[in-house]
Write an enzyme that holds these catalytic residues in place. Structure first.
Site, PDB file in Angstrom:
ATOM      1  N   ARG A  30       2.283 -10.245  10.284  1.00 53.05           N
ATOM      2  CA  ARG A  30       3.594  -9.585  10.368  1.00 53.05           C
ATOM      3  C   ARG A  30       4.703 -10.550   9.969  1.00 53.05           C
ATOM      4  O   ARG A  30       5.833 -10.133   9.675  1.00 53.05           O
ATOM      5  CB  ARG A  30       3.896  -9.111  11.803  1.00 53.05           C
ATOM      6  CG  ARG A  30       2.955  -8.104  12.440  1.00 53.05           C
ATOM      7  CD  ARG A  30       2.682  -6.923  11.600  1.00 53.05           C
ATOM      8  NE  ARG A  30       1.471  -7.136  10.804  1.00 53.05           N
ATOM      9  CZ  ARG A  30       1.136  -6.421   9.738  1.00 53.05           C
ATOM     10  NH1 ARG A  30       1.925  -5.471   9.305  1.00 53.05           N
ATOM     11  NH2 ARG A  30       0.022  -6.671   9.092  1.00 53.05           N
ATOM     12  N   LYS A  44       0.822  -1.210   0.000  1.00 56.76           N
ATOM     13  CA  LYS A  44       0.000   0.000   0.000  1.00 56.76           C
ATOM     14  C   LYS A  44       0.861   1.267   0.000  1.00 56.76           C
ATOM     15  O   LYS A  44       0.522   2.240  -0.672  1.00 56.76           O
ATOM     16  CB  LYS A  44      -0.957   0.009   1.194  1.00 56.76           C
ATOM     17  CG  LYS A  44      -0.301   0.136   2.551  1.00 56.76           C
ATOM     18  CD  LYS A  44      -1.343   0.197   3.652  1.00 56.76           C
ATOM     19  CE  LYS A  44      -0.677   0.305   5.001  1.00 56.76           C
ATOM     20  NZ  LYS A  44       0.116   1.523   5.165  1.00 56.76           N
ATOM     21  N   THR A  45       1.966   1.269   0.750  1.00 49.98           N
ATOM     22  CA  THR A  45       2.829   2.451   0.757  1.00 49.98           C
ATOM     23  C   THR A  45       3.412   2.690  -0.627  1.00 49.98           C
ATOM     24  O   THR A  45       3.513   3.831  -1.093  1.00 49.98           O
ATOM     25  CB  THR A  45       3.962   2.291   1.793  1.00 49.98           C
ATOM     26  OG1 THR A  45       3.389   2.034   3.073  1.00 49.98           O
ATOM     27  CG2 THR A  45       4.802   3.557   1.866  1.00 49.98           C
ATOM     28  N   ASP A  56      -3.636   7.515   4.248  1.00 51.48           N
ATOM     29  CA  ASP A  56      -3.178   6.151   4.524  1.00 51.48           C
ATOM     30  C   ASP A  56      -3.846   5.650   5.805  1.00 51.48           C
ATOM     31  O   ASP A  56      -4.290   6.435   6.644  1.00 51.48           O
ATOM     32  CB  ASP A  56      -1.651   6.157   4.681  1.00 51.48           C
ATOM     33  CG  ASP A  56      -1.071   4.760   4.694  1.00 51.48           C
ATOM     34  OD1 ASP A  56      -1.796   3.796   4.373  1.00 51.48           O
ATOM     35  OD2 ASP A  56       0.129   4.630   5.030  1.00 51.48           O
ATOM     36  N   GLU A  57      -3.924   4.320   5.948  1.00 51.33           N
ATOM     37  CA  GLU A  57      -4.482   3.687   7.157  1.00 51.33           C
ATOM     38  C   GLU A  57      -5.873   4.264   7.483  1.00 51.33           C
ATOM     39  O   GLU A  57      -6.187   4.588   8.622  1.00 51.33           O
ATOM     40  CB  GLU A  57      -3.535   3.887   8.351  1.00 51.33           C
ATOM     41  CG  GLU A  57      -2.117   3.389   8.143  1.00 51.33           C
ATOM     42  CD  GLU A  57      -1.995   1.877   8.180  1.00 51.33           C
ATOM     43  OE1 GLU A  57      -3.039   1.190   8.224  1.00 51.33           O
ATOM     44  OE2 GLU A  57      -0.853   1.373   8.157  1.00 51.33           O
ATOM     45  N   GLN A  86      -7.554  -4.788   9.429  1.00 54.04           N
ATOM     46  CA  GLN A  86      -6.497  -4.328  10.322  1.00 54.04           C
ATOM     47  C   GLN A  86      -6.928  -3.126  11.159  1.00 54.04           C
ATOM     48  O   GLN A  86      -6.092  -2.361  11.640  1.00 54.04           O
ATOM     49  CB  GLN A  86      -5.241  -3.982   9.520  1.00 54.04           C
ATOM     50  CG  GLN A  86      -4.640  -5.181   8.789  1.00 54.04           C
ATOM     51  CD  GLN A  86      -3.329  -4.851   8.107  1.00 54.04           C
ATOM     52  OE1 GLN A  86      -2.295  -4.671   8.754  1.00 54.04           O
ATOM     53  NE2 GLN A  86      -3.355  -4.784   6.787  1.00 54.04           N
TER      54      GLN A  86
END
Length: 739
Positions: free
Chosen positions: A631, A37-38, A226-227, A257
């Site tokens: 993770r 995503k980044t 973002d997020e 998330q």
């Protein structure tokens, strides 16, 4: 889509490329864990810049200082000379910049101090004392801080909260309302804002000042967030307001998330994006570049049990990878010993300590792992405990800087009245504060009038006057000195460095404090160098005030203090450190490690308070487990203890439902890490039984599972057999075979 899109973005897959190049208005990018995503956000910004959008017309918002620095660097690598000029901020840093720019419109000082949780708690306690609340109630100051912070996240100021509390007729809420009002008065008098104020006042500015609102709506042609699943109500309102004119809003996130409801985050913001923007394009990123199929399958098996989510499943081109290990131990100490032995085995096999992370649900669980790692001489670091800028000596120096730069900041001044000792003890402090309240003065102004206060002892009077003179001179100098020189001036002129050096003769801990002060000067030097580099590249310029007012000049040191105040728990994490990482799962989001050990997977611990949790709370716990599992890049280890000591008592525990939901039955566990250790426990086949599964019983024949309840050895299933019988069976003893 431009014909050369794939050429300009060779690192992007088709879905990522679509998200980077889309120009048709609102865009929702559902980016699962490890899907890049980044990378998409950075390439989208680069694509906008290449298409002719000016850097200062793009606003990109994320959640940590570390993420903003990374984004600027990566944008600059793609389109050189632009990274520093794009508006890349956290929500709170963006709000702080807007508020300082338009402070006059809100009757704020542009030199306001941003207070952290400790400062908030101190002001809350003072407010409670003034209201005459009992000592027992004052011990709940942390709870009051949390409630008031959530109210501000919901855009409820003190007056609005009081109206709600009175309407509800709840005595406790009404008591909170009284504390909230008193606390806010103290904040305002001290020229201070807490985190909630930054967003509350920014939203208020845009809501009530049409000129300012219109200016920024026109300024930002493109807004990226973002997020987005972690946004609260205030952040949601701020985002919609800024994107209202051009409607070029791109939000990136993953409902699976969303784990910060306790901070006020609302999963509804991302789930209902299509309702807010009916013409929104949705792009799903599901190709995972981080984890193995074994890990992704387990993660999906857990998260698919949630109802509040978008349908989708992560996939990867990678090989199946190592099997997931599940280990049950006798208690928490044995859990830590087993986990560390397993880690040592992996280190002996070639892994590096920085490749390994141990996650837990609560901070208290770290102790047994710290002890076990120390005994095994394995280097480790704990993330999220007392961070560097929260250490006593660092907070003292920061308080001097804040008090010097903001004369109204009585909170920071109160911290260092007698540090180092200058004869202003508790009695003198009380006299000074009473005088300040009576005369409606700031604490600094009161120090300057010490000669007029007969209740002060001569030594305290001298100490007060000297401190007043010192802070006045420091304030003048800190506004013009480079950050490093300003830091050295504070340490030397206040006598603080000399006092700590004297303590080293009798206090071994003072040596560490001395080292921390030196590291603080290093941090100032690094900030100074970064600021100089950004000045050469050119930052997003402060726009002309709609009313034509000039912005108050800001000293570099003021920017440093703001950066420190707005740091998050993850900002201190350094992926290069050669040590095993210990951290809570909440802090782990956004990170990745080759080897992850998720511990304490027991009912009542993870999920926490499972017996009393609501369905919504259980879904958040499940998302937390999903975050923990995803993770891991190469190897995932899950541990749980049969018994655990809590508050001195030993409790028996059932395995977490998340272990059962992960359906790990067919995964073979590796050999035990040591001869005397039991091998990792493979989850029995029967625990895979779930509703609608066909099963066979040797006595009752074949049938269908209609219900499942409980967990671990207490799990029961209801089976409707083909012969008409319905039986409720304890899975532990029922000889059922899945078909």
């Amino acid at each position: 889509m431009p014909a050369d899109g794939a050429t300009l973005h060779p690192a992007l897959n088709p879905e990522q490329l679509q998200a980077a190049e889309y120009r048709g208005g609102p865009l929702l990018v559902l980016a699962g864990a490890g899907t890049g995503k980044t990378r998409v956000i950075v390439h989208r910004v680069a694509s906008l810049l290449r298409s002719g959008v000016q850097p200062g017309r793009i606003l990109a918002v994320t959640f940590t200082n570390k993420a903003t620095e990374e984004m600027r660097t990566r944008v600059d690598a793609l389109v050189p000379g632009t990274g520093a000029r794009v508006w890349v901020y956290t929500f709170h840093a963006f709000a702080a910049r807007i508020l300082r720019r338009h402070a006059a419109a809100l009757k704020l000082t542009p030199y306001f101090t941003v207070y952290d949780a400790d400062d908030q708690k101190r002001l809350i306690v003072e407010s409670m004392k003034e209201l005459g609340l009992a000592e027992e109630e004052r011990s709940k100051a942390g709870l009051y801080v949390s409630i008031i912070s959530r109210a501000k996240d919901d855009l409820l100021d003190a007056q609005s909260y009081e109206i709600h509390a009175l309407a509800q007729g709840d005595p406790f809420r009404q008591r909170v309302a009284s504390v909230y009002k008193a606390y806010q008065r103290k904040l305002d008098a001290a020229g201070g804002l807490d985190f909630g104020d930054l967003l509350l006042k920014a939203c208020g500015l845009f809501r009530h000042n049409e000129e300012v609102r219109s200016y920024y709506q026109k300024l930002f042609e493109h807004v990226l967030v973002d997020e987005y699943q972690d946004t609260n109500h205030a952040q949601y309102v701020l985002t919609k307001t800024l994107a209202a004119q051009h409607r070029n809003l791109c939000v990136v996130g993953d409902p699976d998330q969303s784990i910060y409801a306790f901070r006020g985050a609302s999963i509804r913001n991302i789930l209902e994006f299509e309702t807010d923007f009916s013409d929104a394009r949705i792009v799903k990123l599901e190709e995972n570049y981080r984890s193995t199929p074994n890990i992704l399958d387990a993660a999906h098996a857990v998260i698919r049990n949630n109802r509040q989510r978008h349908e989708g499943k992560l996939w990867t081109k990678r090989e199946r990878g190592e099997p997931i290990e599940v280990q049950e131990t006798a208690d928490e100490r044995e859990e830590a010993r087993w986990a560390v032995k397993r880690i040592v085995q992996l280190l002996d096999g070639g892994a590096s300590p920085k490749d390994v992370a141990v996650f837990y649900r609560t901070n208290a669980q770290s102790r047994s792992f710290e002890e076990a790692l120390s005994l095994s001489q394995v280097p480790y670091r704990v993330i999220g405990t007392v961070r560097f800028y929260e250490r006593r000596e660092i907070k003292d120096v920061l308080a001097y800087m804040r008090a010097a730069l903001n004369p109204a900041d009585s909170v920071s001044l109160g911290r260092i009245l007698n540090v180092p000792a200058r004869a202003i003890g508790k009695t003198a402090e009380s006299v000074l504060k009473d005088y300040a309240k009576k005369e409606e003065l700031s604490l600094l102004e009161t120090l300057g009038r010490a000669e007029r206060i007969p209740e002060l002892a001569p030594a305290a009077r001298r100490g007060a006057l000297e401190l007043h003179h010192l802070l006045q001179r420091l304030g003048e100098d800190l506004r013009v000195l480079p950050p490093k020189d300003g830091g050295n001036a504070v340490l030397s002129r206040t006598g603080y460095l000399e006092a700590v050096e004297r303590e080293t003769e009798s206090d071994p801990d003072a040596v560490n404090r001395l080292g921390n002060l030196q590291e603080f000067i290093n941090a100032l030097q690094e900030f100074q160098e970064r600021a100089a580099a950004q000045a050469l590249e050119g930052e997003p310029s402060d726009p002309a005030d709609p009313a034509g007012n000039a912005a108050a000049p800001r000293a570099p040191l003021e920017r440093f203090l703001e950066n420190v105040a707005l740091q998050s728990g993850q900002d201190g994490y350094d992926a290069r450190a050669a040590a095993v990482t210990l951290m809570t799962v909440h802090l782990a989001k956004g990170l990745e490690f080759p080897i992850v050990c998720v511990t304490g997977l027991e009912e009542g611990l993870f999920p926490i308070s499972a017996a009393n949790a609501s369905p919504t709370e259980l879904e958040e716990e499940r998302r937390l487990c999903y975050v923990a599992v995803t993770r891991a890049k190469e190897r995932l280890i899950l541990t749980h203890a049969a018994t655990r000591r809590l508050f001195g008592r030993v409790y028996a525990n059932l395995p977490s439902r998340f272990i059962l939901e992960a359906e790990l039955a067919e995964i073979k566990a590796p050999a035990a890490p040591a001869a005397e250790e039991a091998p990792p426990r493979t989850v029995p086949v029967l625990t895979r039984i779930r509703p609608n599964m066909r099963v066979r019983h040797p006595e009752f024949g074949t049938g269908r599972v209609t219900d499942r309840s409980g967990a671990g050895e207490a799990m029961k299933v209801t089976v409707e057999f083909d012969n008409g019988l319905t039986k409720k069976l304890l899975v532990r003893y029922a000889p059922l075979t899945p078909l």
